[in-house]
Design a protein around this motif. Structure first.
Motif, PDB file in Angstrom:
ATOM      1  N   HIS A 111     -67.787  96.715 -59.095  1.00  0.00           N
ATOM      2  CA  HIS A 111     -67.480  98.191 -59.531  1.00  0.00           C
ATOM      3  C   HIS A 111     -66.822  98.077 -60.656  1.00  0.00           C
ATOM      4  O   HIS A 111     -66.907  99.247 -61.494  1.00  0.00           O
ATOM      5  N   LEU A 112     -66.270  97.728 -61.282  1.00  0.00           N
ATOM      6  CA  LEU A 112     -65.636  96.988 -62.806  1.00  0.00           C
ATOM      7  C   LEU A 112     -66.963  97.489 -63.987  1.00  0.00           C
ATOM      8  O   LEU A 112     -67.717  97.054 -63.929  1.00  0.00           O
ATOM      9  N   THR A 113     -66.013  98.108 -65.108  1.00  0.00           N
ATOM     10  CA  THR A 113     -67.151  98.278 -66.084  1.00  0.00           C
ATOM     11  C   THR A 113     -66.099  97.441 -67.204  1.00  0.00           C
ATOM     12  O   THR A 113     -64.940  97.645 -67.325  1.00  0.00           O
ATOM     13  N   ILE A 114     -67.173  97.163 -68.204  1.00  0.00           N
ATOM     14  CA  ILE A 114     -66.120  96.844 -69.671  1.00  0.00           C
ATOM     15  C   ILE A 114     -67.024  98.090 -70.569  1.00  0.00           C
ATOM     16  O   ILE A 114     -68.142  98.152 -70.407  1.00  0.00           O
ATOM     17  N   ALA A 115     -65.806  97.974 -71.587  1.00  0.00           N
ATOM     18  CA  ALA A 115     -66.107  98.946 -72.055  1.00  0.00           C
ATOM     19  C   ALA A 115     -66.109  98.247 -73.800  1.00  0.00           C
ATOM     20  O   ALA A 115     -65.765  97.325 -73.930  1.00  0.00           O
ATOM     21  N   VAL A 116     -67.375  97.941 -74.356  1.00  0.00           N
ATOM     22  CA  VAL A 116     -67.531  97.602 -76.009  1.00  0.00           C
ATOM     23  C   VAL A 116     -67.596  98.589 -77.069  1.00  0.00           C
ATOM     24  O   VAL A 116     -67.850  99.720 -77.068  1.00  0.00           O
ATOM     25  N   ASN A 117     -66.827  98.535 -78.046  1.00  0.00           N
ATOM     26  CA  ASN A 117     -65.989  98.757 -79.131  1.00  0.00           C
ATOM     27  C   ASN A 117     -68.331  98.581 -80.413  1.00  0.00           C
ATOM     28  O   ASN A 117     -68.340  97.374 -80.728  1.00  0.00           O
ATOM     29  N   ILE A 118     -68.486  99.456 -80.459  1.00  0.00           N
ATOM     30  CA  ILE A 118     -69.942  99.370 -81.170  1.00  0.00           C
ATOM     31  C   ILE A 118     -69.635 100.371 -82.360  1.00  0.00           C
ATOM     32  O   ILE A 118     -69.524 101.223 -82.613  1.00  0.00           O
ATOM     33  N   SER A 119     -69.798  99.722 -83.821  1.00  0.00           N
ATOM     34  CA  SER A 119     -69.033 100.898 -84.887  1.00  0.00           C
ATOM     35  C   SER A 119     -70.581 100.725 -85.451  1.00  0.00           C
ATOM     36  O   SER A 119     -71.610 100.792 -85.098  1.00  0.00           O
ATOM     37  N   ALA A 120     -70.741 101.682 -86.931  1.00  0.00           N
ATOM     38  CA  ALA A 120     -71.353 102.008 -87.169  1.00  0.00           C
ATOM     39  C   ALA A 120     -72.602 101.611 -87.179  1.00  0.00           C
ATOM     40  O   ALA A 120     -74.232 102.279 -86.976  1.00  0.00           O
ATOM     41  N   LYS A 121     -72.359 101.015 -88.294  1.00  0.00           N
ATOM     42  CA  LYS A 121     -73.756 100.199 -88.728  1.00  0.00           C
ATOM     43  C   LYS A 121     -73.962  99.422 -87.354  1.00  0.00           C
ATOM     44  O   LYS A 121     -76.348  99.104 -87.411  1.00  0.00           O
ATOM     45  N   GLN A 122     -73.708  98.567 -86.664  1.00  0.00           N
ATOM     46  CA  GLN A 122     -74.718  98.531 -85.280  1.00  0.00           C
ATOM     47  C   GLN A 122     -75.418  99.651 -84.756  1.00  0.00           C
ATOM     48  O   GLN A 122     -76.626  99.286 -84.566  1.00  0.00           O
ATOM     49  N   LEU A 123     -74.962 100.806 -84.236  1.00  0.00           N
ATOM     50  CA  LEU A 123     -76.276 101.663 -83.935  1.00  0.00           C
ATOM     51  C   LEU A 123     -77.127 102.324 -84.713  1.00  0.00           C
ATOM     52  O   LEU A 123     -77.284 102.932 -84.256  1.00  0.00           O
ATOM     53  N   SER A 124     -76.640 102.239 -86.139  1.00  0.00           N
ATOM     54  CA  SER A 124     -77.636 102.814 -87.232  1.00  0.00           C
ATOM     55  C   SER A 124     -79.505 101.550 -87.659  1.00  0.00           C
ATOM     56  O   SER A 124     -80.139 101.943 -87.766  1.00  0.00           O
ATOM     57  N   GLN A 125     -78.944 100.626 -86.397  1.00  0.00           N
ATOM     58  CA  GLN A 125     -79.907  99.404 -87.074  1.00  0.00           C
ATOM     59  C   GLN A 125     -80.896  99.769 -85.408  1.00  0.00           C
ATOM     60  O   GLN A 125     -80.760 100.385 -85.587  1.00  0.00           O
ATOM     61  N   ALA A 126     -82.580  99.549 -86.352  1.00  0.00           N
ATOM     62  CA  ALA A 126     -83.325 100.051 -85.956  1.00  0.00           C
ATOM     63  C   ALA A 126     -83.853  99.241 -84.918  1.00  0.00           C
ATOM     64  O   ALA A 126     -83.940 100.574 -83.474  1.00  0.00           O
ATOM     65  N   HIS A 127     -83.149  98.571 -84.734  1.00  0.00           N
ATOM     66  CA  HIS A 127     -83.503  97.522 -83.324  1.00  0.00           C
ATOM     67  C   HIS A 127     -82.274  97.862 -82.153  1.00  0.00           C
ATOM     68  O   HIS A 127     -82.290  97.138 -80.963  1.00  0.00           O
ATOM     69  N   PHE A 128     -81.143  98.810 -82.826  1.00  0.00           N
ATOM     70  CA  PHE A 128     -79.920  98.930 -81.812  1.00  0.00           C
ATOM     71  C   PHE A 128     -80.408  98.450 -79.745  1.00  0.00           C
ATOM     72  O   PHE A 128     -79.406  97.836 -79.409  1.00  0.00           O
ATOM     73  N   VAL A 129     -81.599  99.332 -79.607  1.00  0.00           N
ATOM     74  CA  VAL A 129     -81.896  99.592 -78.160  1.00  0.00           C
ATOM     75  C   VAL A 129     -82.580  98.340 -77.474  1.00  0.00           C
ATOM     76  O   VAL A 129     -81.796  98.030 -76.734  1.00  0.00           O
ATOM     77  N   ASP A 130     -83.109  98.145 -77.961  1.00  0.00           N
ATOM     78  CA  ASP A 130     -83.925  96.585 -77.635  1.00  0.00           C
ATOM     79  C   ASP A 130     -82.802  95.805 -77.638  1.00  0.00           C
ATOM     80  O   ASP A 130     -83.213  94.949 -76.843  1.00  0.00           O
ATOM     81  N   GLN A 131     -81.846  95.539 -79.248  1.00  0.00           N
ATOM     82  CA  GLN A 131     -81.532  94.017 -78.619  1.00  0.00           C
ATOM     83  C   GLN A 131     -80.155  94.486 -77.747  1.00  0.00           C
ATOM     84  O   GLN A 131     -79.930  93.505 -77.163  1.00  0.00           O
ATOM     85  N   VAL A 132     -79.703  95.867 -77.072  1.00  0.00           N
ATOM     86  CA  VAL A 132     -79.093  95.890 -75.731  1.00  0.00           C
ATOM     87  C   VAL A 132     -79.484  95.281 -74.790  1.00  0.00           C
ATOM     88  O   VAL A 132     -79.776  94.802 -74.499  1.00  0.00           O
ATOM     89  N   MET A 133     -81.091  96.100 -75.225  1.00  0.00           N
ATOM     90  CA  MET A 133     -81.833  96.020 -73.284  1.00  0.00           C
ATOM     91  C   MET A 133     -81.844  94.131 -73.628  1.00  0.00           C
ATOM     92  O   MET A 133     -82.044  93.695 -71.692  1.00  0.00           O
ATOM     93  N   GLU A 134     -82.396  93.771 -74.571  1.00  0.00           N
ATOM     94  CA  GLU A 134     -82.341  92.304 -74.669  1.00  0.00           C
ATOM     95  C   GLU A 134     -81.482  91.144 -74.112  1.00  0.00           C
ATOM     96  O   GLU A 134     -81.081  90.589 -73.092  1.00  0.00           O
ATOM     97  N   VAL A 135     -80.166  91.903 -74.255  1.00  0.00           N
ATOM     98  CA  VAL A 135     -78.568  91.329 -74.215  1.00  0.00           C
ATOM     99  C   VAL A 135     -78.554  91.493 -72.101  1.00  0.00           C
ATOM    100  O   VAL A 135     -78.136  89.946 -71.519  1.00  0.00           O
ATOM    101  N   LEU A 136     -79.235  92.699 -71.969  1.00  0.00           N
ATOM    102  CA  LEU A 136     -78.769  93.142 -70.497  1.00  0.00           C
ATOM    103  C   LEU A 136     -79.092  92.063 -69.479  1.00  0.00           C
ATOM    104  O   LEU A 136     -79.154  91.527 -68.730  1.00  0.00           O
ATOM    105  N   GLN A 137     -80.575  92.009 -70.339  1.00  0.00           N
ATOM    106  CA  GLN A 137     -81.606  91.162 -69.118  1.00  0.00           C
ATOM    107  C   GLN A 137     -81.284  89.969 -68.959  1.00  0.00           C
ATOM    108  O   GLN A 137     -81.543  88.864 -68.363  1.00  0.00           O
ATOM    109  N   ARG A 138     -81.389  89.113 -70.246  1.00  0.00           N
ATOM    110  CA  ARG A 138     -81.170  87.746 -70.405  1.00  0.00           C
ATOM    111  C   ARG A 138     -79.474  87.132 -69.756  1.00  0.00           C
ATOM    112  O   ARG A 138     -79.302  86.237 -68.984  1.00  0.00           O
ATOM    113  N   THR A 139     -78.684  88.076 -69.405  1.00  0.00           N
ATOM    114  CA  THR A 139     -77.047  87.567 -68.886  1.00  0.00           C
ATOM    115  C   THR A 139     -77.353  88.335 -67.455  1.00  0.00           C
ATOM    116  O   THR A 139     -76.399  87.420 -66.885  1.00  0.00           O
TER     117      THR A 139
END
Ligand code: C2E
Ligand code: CA
Ligand code: CA
Ligand code: CA
Length: 276
Positions: A111-139
């Motif tokens: 049930h535990l959640t982890i909060a991760v700090n995301i800085s503006a530069k990361q969020l403004s990357q065009a592939h940010f969504v794909d990157q997060v999804m890739e990490v979720l899937q791989r891990t």
């Protein structure tokens, strides 16, 4: 020190010179640190009214070979300037997701959640969504247990594209918390358009809540705002029981702060989970 007005001589202010030197030392050191894997994550408990741990915020530290643990307040701004926040932020996300994947296999931890700090530069990357999804899937981390903390300053530019990205991730189950709420210069107008799950009451309001009426009123307003938006609210920087009860009286039931635990290595965090 010469610090008068607009004279260009202020460039020779020794204090400023020392700051510039420190920054370029950190700048050079950071590149090496990434290669040598000198970063680690600490986890700070987030708790509910009963003191139960509901999750953690992941906070990065730099384990410097000579200087020991260096605070992110010293190196994150430099990493944001020189672009290293991108590989570093990716490493933080991946490490946190590996931990989420481990917990997901344990019924007592799932049930535990982890909060991760995301800085503006990361969020403004065009592939940010794909990157997060890739990490979720791989891990193999469950998206529902990942919370991304954004600050208001990350939301100032390209707001339309950021809302799109947030909506895409949200569709996959990722949550969003608005960090340091009330300290930035965001407008309430777009707040309602952001697919947020949580407002985080900044520690500056929590610090003075029991003796400063303005801080207490601001905390109260944030809590009511979250209620109206039907999202949760968490207070950070809670250090005393007095602060906790002032928050609880006003309708806040999720907390993070030294009163409940400092940011700590994962082994200690696991120990805390067992102890409670
Ligand atoms: P933040 O996101 O606002 O994190 C909360 C900070 O408050 C942390 O400082 C935490 O150790 C500290 N804190 C927690 N409880 C208390 C308390 O009861 N009293 C007081 N006085 N302080 C408390 P930390 O770990 O030094 O991090 C500083 C900032 O560095 C963070 O502020 C965040 O903006 C940034 N940061 C940390 N890790 C990351 C990361 O992985 N990525 C990015 N982009 N930024 C990060
Ligand atoms: Ca944060
Ligand atoms: Ca914060
Ligand atoms: Ca902060």
């Amino acid at each position: 020190a010469k610090s008068t007005g607009n004279s260009p001589l202020c460039f020779f202010d020794p204090q400023m010179q020392a700051q510039v030197r420190e920054r370029s030392e950190i700048d050079a050191g950071l590149r090496m640190a990434l290669e040598k894997q000198q970063f680690l994550l600490h986890y700070q408990p987030q708790v509910d009214d009963t003191g139960q741990i509901i999750g953690a915020e992941a906070l990065v530290r730099w384990k410097h070979p000579e200087q020991g643990l260096i605070s992110p307040a010293r190196f994150i701004p430099v990493a944001e300037d020189n672009g290293l926040i991108l590989p570093l932020g990716h490493w933080v996300l991946e490490t946190a997701c590996q931990q989420l994947a481990l917990w997901a296999d344990n019924p007592a931890r799932a049930h535990l959640t982890i909060a991760v700090n995301i800085s503006a530069k990361q969020l403004s990357q065009a592939h940010f969504v794909d990157q997060v999804m890739e990490v979720l899937q791989r891990t193999g981390a469950p998206a529902q247990r990942l919370k991304l903390e954004l600050t208001e300053s990350a939301l100032v530019h390209e707001i339309e594209s950021i809302i799109d990205k947030m909506n895409s991730l949200k569709m996959h189950g990722v949550g969003f918390s608005l960090d340091d709420f009330g300290t930035g210069y965001s407008s309430l107008a777009y707040l309602k358009r952001l697919p947020l799950d949580q407002l985080k009451i900044d520690q500056s309001f929590v610090r003075d809540i029991s003796f400063d009426a303005n801080s207490a009123d601001i905390a109260q307003t944030i809590i009511l705002l979250a209620e109206r938006m039907k999202i949760s609210v968490l207070a950070e920087g809670v250090e005393t029981q007095l602060q906790q009860s002032a928050l609880r009286e006003r309708g806040c039931h999720h907390y993070q702060g030294y009163l409940f635990g400092r940011p700590m290595p994962i082994e200690e965090f696991e120990g805390e989970l067992l102890r409670r």
